[in-house]
Design an enzyme around this catalytic site. Structure first.
Site, PDB file in Angstrom:
ATOM      1  N   SER A  74       0.955  -0.521  -0.159  1.00 41.37           N
ATOM      2  CA  SER A  74      -0.311   0.087  -0.010  1.00 41.37           C
ATOM      3  C   SER A  74       0.570   1.530   0.223  1.00 41.37           C
ATOM      4  O   SER A  74       2.173   1.319   0.771  1.00 41.37           O
ATOM      5  CB  SER A  74      -1.049   0.016   0.588  1.00 41.37           C
ATOM      6  OG  SER A  74      -1.525   1.305   1.310  1.00 41.37           O
ATOM      7  N   TYR A 126      -2.127   0.640  10.001  1.00 42.90           N
ATOM      8  CA  TYR A 126      -2.208  -0.297   9.196  1.00 42.90           C
ATOM      9  C   TYR A 126      -1.202  -0.211   8.281  1.00 42.90           C
ATOM     10  O   TYR A 126      -0.389  -0.983   7.636  1.00 42.90           O
ATOM     11  CB  TYR A 126      -3.044   0.139   8.286  1.00 42.90           C
ATOM     12  CG  TYR A 126      -3.862   0.592   6.903  1.00 42.90           C
ATOM     13  CD1 TYR A 126      -4.170  -1.294   6.566  1.00 42.90           C
ATOM     14  CD2 TYR A 126      -2.781   0.996   5.276  1.00 42.90           C
ATOM     15  CE1 TYR A 126      -4.277  -1.609   5.582  1.00 42.90           C
ATOM     16  CE2 TYR A 126      -3.203   0.607   4.447  1.00 42.90           C
ATOM     17  CZ  TYR A 126      -3.784  -0.721   4.212  1.00 42.90           C
ATOM     18  OH  TYR A 126      -3.965  -1.422   3.165  1.00 42.90           O
TER      19      TYR A 126
END
Length: 212
Positions: A109, A122
């Site tokens: 990501s 995250y």
């Protein structure tokens, strides 16, 4: 060969592939269970005789500020985003070693590249995968290719896993405004896979042009 927790979604994707002249086999797979990944790899070998690529892309994002103390959300992200990827690697590596060929693709990501509030855990899980991917690449030897792909804002169901409502609204608005389709990521992965065996595409970042 497709694997995911949502069996209805798997059936839909497999049906679309078949309708367009392709072949698809799927298995309900929970990446939190190491045995599920082992069985998915075994199924691929049973149907195809070999395993060319494993794409580890399962991820969830129940993101929030640290002071929200969503410890259960932190644990869930570690289990799916990090541990699930490691289980996928562990399932595929023995097969790739026997074949003396293979390709590991880990979807990470851009959240691990640009740090922003609410994404601390995250991003940490994604950067842990980034570190593991680079070390795997260095250990891989001449027959195993390793690629990391970092998507930006993509039109997926990612925001459904966000429990914090203000964060969900804010990110949802941004996603609806600029997100690009998942096919953009698929094309990037395909580019890496289609290179000659001696060419290893190490890292790809794919984000909307409008994403800061």
């Amino acid at each position: 060969m497709l694997g995911a927790r949502n069996e209805d979604a798997l059936k839909a994707v497999a049906g679309e592939i078949t309708a367009n002249g392709g072949k698809a086999v799927f298995r309900s797979t929970d990446v939190r269970q190491r045995s599920d990944l082992q069985e998915l790899v075994a199924l691929a070998i049973a149907h195809c005789g070999h395993l060319d690529v494993i794409i580890n892309c399962a991820g969830i994002g129940p993101i929030s500020r640290f002071d929200a103390l969503d410890v259960e959300g932190w644990d869930a992200m570690i289990d799916v985003n990090l541990r699930g990827t490691l289980y996928g690697i562990a399932a595929a590596l023995p097969v790739f070693a026997r074949q003396e060929s293979g390709h590991v693709v880990n979807v990470i990501s851009t959240a691990g590249i640009q740090m922003v509030p609410t994404m601390g855990v995250y991003a940490a899980t994604k950067n842990a995968v980034r570190t593991a991917t680079e070390v795997l690449r260095q250990e891989a030897g001449p027959h195993l290719r390793v690629t990391e792909v970092s998507p930006g804002m993509i039109a997926t169901s990612f925001i459904d896993s966000i429990n914090d409502q203000p964060t969900r609204q804010s990110i949802g608005d941004r996603v609806r405004a600029i997100a690009i389709p998942p096919e953009a990521i698929a094309r990037g992965i395909l580019y890496a896979i289609e290179q000659p065996p001696e060419v290893d595409v190490g890292s790809i970042v794919i984000r909307p042009t409008a994403q800061a």
